[in-house]
Design an enzyme around this catalytic site. Structure first.
Site, mmCIF file in Angstrom:
data_model
loop_
_atom_site.group_PDB
_atom_site.id
_atom_site.type_symbol
_atom_site.label_atom_id
_atom_site.label_comp_id
_atom_site.label_asym_id
_atom_site.label_seq_id
_atom_site.Cartn_x
_atom_site.Cartn_y
_atom_site.Cartn_z
ATOM 1 N N TYR A 69 0.839 -1.201 0.000
ATOM 2 C CA TYR A 69 0.000 0.000 0.000
ATOM 3 C C TYR A 69 0.879 1.258 0.000
ATOM 4 O O TYR A 69 2.096 1.195 0.135
ATOM 5 C CB TYR A 69 -0.957 -0.006 1.196
ATOM 6 C CG TYR A 69 -2.027 -1.081 1.113
ATOM 7 C CD1 TYR A 69 -2.757 -1.288 -0.048
ATOM 8 C CD2 TYR A 69 -2.305 -1.901 2.204
ATOM 9 C CE1 TYR A 69 -3.737 -2.270 -0.124
ATOM 10 C CE2 TYR A 69 -3.279 -2.889 2.128
ATOM 11 C CZ TYR A 69 -3.997 -3.065 0.964
ATOM 12 O OH TYR A 69 -4.962 -4.032 0.884
ATOM 13 N N ARG A 117 0.742 -0.808 10.611
ATOM 14 C CA ARG A 117 1.084 -2.123 10.042
ATOM 15 C C ARG A 117 2.209 -1.920 9.050
ATOM 16 O O ARG A 117 2.127 -1.040 8.190
ATOM 17 C CB ARG A 117 -0.156 -2.718 9.362
ATOM 18 C CG ARG A 117 0.057 -4.138 8.933
ATOM 19 C CD ARG A 117 -1.270 -4.857 8.736
ATOM 20 N NE ARG A 117 -1.167 -6.139 9.392
ATOM 21 C CZ ARG A 117 -1.735 -7.248 8.951
ATOM 22 N NH1 ARG A 117 -2.496 -7.239 7.875
ATOM 23 N NH2 ARG A 117 -1.565 -8.387 9.583
ATOM 24 N N ARG A 216 -6.797 -16.162 9.416
ATOM 25 C CA ARG A 216 -7.462 -17.345 8.860
ATOM 26 C C ARG A 216 -7.893 -18.338 9.925
ATOM 27 O O ARG A 216 -8.908 -19.029 9.748
ATOM 28 C CB ARG A 216 -6.556 -17.991 7.803
ATOM 29 C CG ARG A 216 -6.488 -17.127 6.543
ATOM 30 C CD ARG A 216 -5.347 -17.512 5.652
ATOM 31 N NE ARG A 216 -4.062 -17.253 6.302
ATOM 32 C CZ ARG A 216 -2.883 -17.483 5.722
ATOM 33 N NH1 ARG A 216 -2.849 -17.976 4.500
ATOM 34 N NH2 ARG A 216 -1.763 -17.217 6.362
#
Ligand SMILES: Cc1cc2nc3c(=O)[nH]c(=O)nc-3n(C[C@H](O)[C@H](O)[C@H](O)COP(=O)(O)O)c2cc1C
Length: 267
Positions: A69, A117, A216
């Protein structure tokens, strides 16, 4: 969509912006290299997003600077080939992300927990790397960032952990969180293929990170926290709505059956 860019003719496609006009991979559209007014607008957009999060009642704000990003692109010499004060040396590549963090911290106030992050490595020679990540996190700490979530990759399609060093193995990103924590004193969150309760517990107990995040494993088992509490012998750590209590070990012998069956199968 589907791991591919939108076609330029797609009415929903938009002009992306990056530090330099370098496409993610061959065949991908090139972003526009941000000019001064783009940088001001983008910094303002981070601030407005953080303000919306505060108004919406979130308990913390986390700035995304990982996975390819925008802020990660500024940090990485692969995506950032600017020749102005925002590119070149690490000091220059850090400049825009640090400006964003400063503006966000100012906007949310001192009492709002602020995290970031990051990708600690691009997994590509010549890319952003753990040495640079340590220096960046130290600078982010000085801007009032409270914690970092240490992920990796996303900058280039070939940027994956080498199979020779274990590839995408359980806890493969934990060593980066561990190093950043030791060398900067920053509070760190470890993430990435953390699956088992004992594995998660060991990361914290051994002081390799201050907290862990799972993705997950929660998609697989939305009651992961309850089951981890059972495995680790912790008393209720998460509120259990009354309608679920009948399926908890105190009230349902079946709760332990899978673990017993697994143990029996292994014996
Ligand atoms: C369905 C799904 C969506 C995700 N979306 C994002 C995202 O928008 N931003 C992000 O930083 N990571 C995203 N991730 C990555 C996770 O945050 C996490 O870093 C990654 O899955 C590794 O952790 P895990 O092994 O516990 O799944 C996503 C993961 C999954 C499975």
């Amino acid at each position: 969509m589907g791991g591919k860019p939108l076609a330029e003719t797609d009415p929903e496609a938009w002009q992306t912006v990056g530090p330099s006009a370098i496409p993610f991979a061959p065949g991908w559209p090139a972003p526009k290299a941000a000019d001064r007014s783009d940088l001001d607008r983008l910094r303002g957009a981070f601030v407005e997003a953080a303000q919306r999060a505060c108004r919406a009642g979130f308990d913390l704000v986390e700035v995304h600077g990982a996975h390819g990003y925008l802020l990660h692109e500024f940090l990485s010499p692969l995506a950032n080939q600017r020749t102005d004060e925002y590119g070149g040396s690490l000091e220059n590549r850090m400049r825009f992300p640090l400006e964003v963090l400063r503006a966000v911290r100012q906007a949310v106030g001192q009492d709002m927990p602020l995290g970031m992050r990051i990708s600690a490595t691009d997994w590509v020679d010549g890319g952003f790397n753990p040495d640079e990540a340590v220096r960046f996190v130290a600078a982010a700490k000085a801007e009032g960032v409270d914690y970092v979530c240490v992920s990796s990759g996303g900058m280039a399609p070939q940027g994956l952990p080498p199979v020779a060093s274990g590839g995408i193995a359980p806890g493969y990103q934990v060593p980066f969180a561990d190093r950043i924590r030791r060398e900067t004193g920053m509070t760190t969150r470890a993430v990435g293929l953390i699956v088992e309760p004992r594995q998660a517990e060991a990361i914290i107990a051994e002081g390799r990170a201050d907290f862990v995040a799972l993705a997950r494993a929660f998609l697989d088992d939305p009651r992961w926290v309850w089951h981890a509490a059972d495995t680790l012998g912790a008393s209720a750590v998460a509120p259990c709505p009354p309608q679920y209590r009948r399926a908890r070990p105190e009230q349902w012998p079946g709760a332990g059956m899978r673990a017993l069956a697994d143990a029996a199968a292994r014996a």
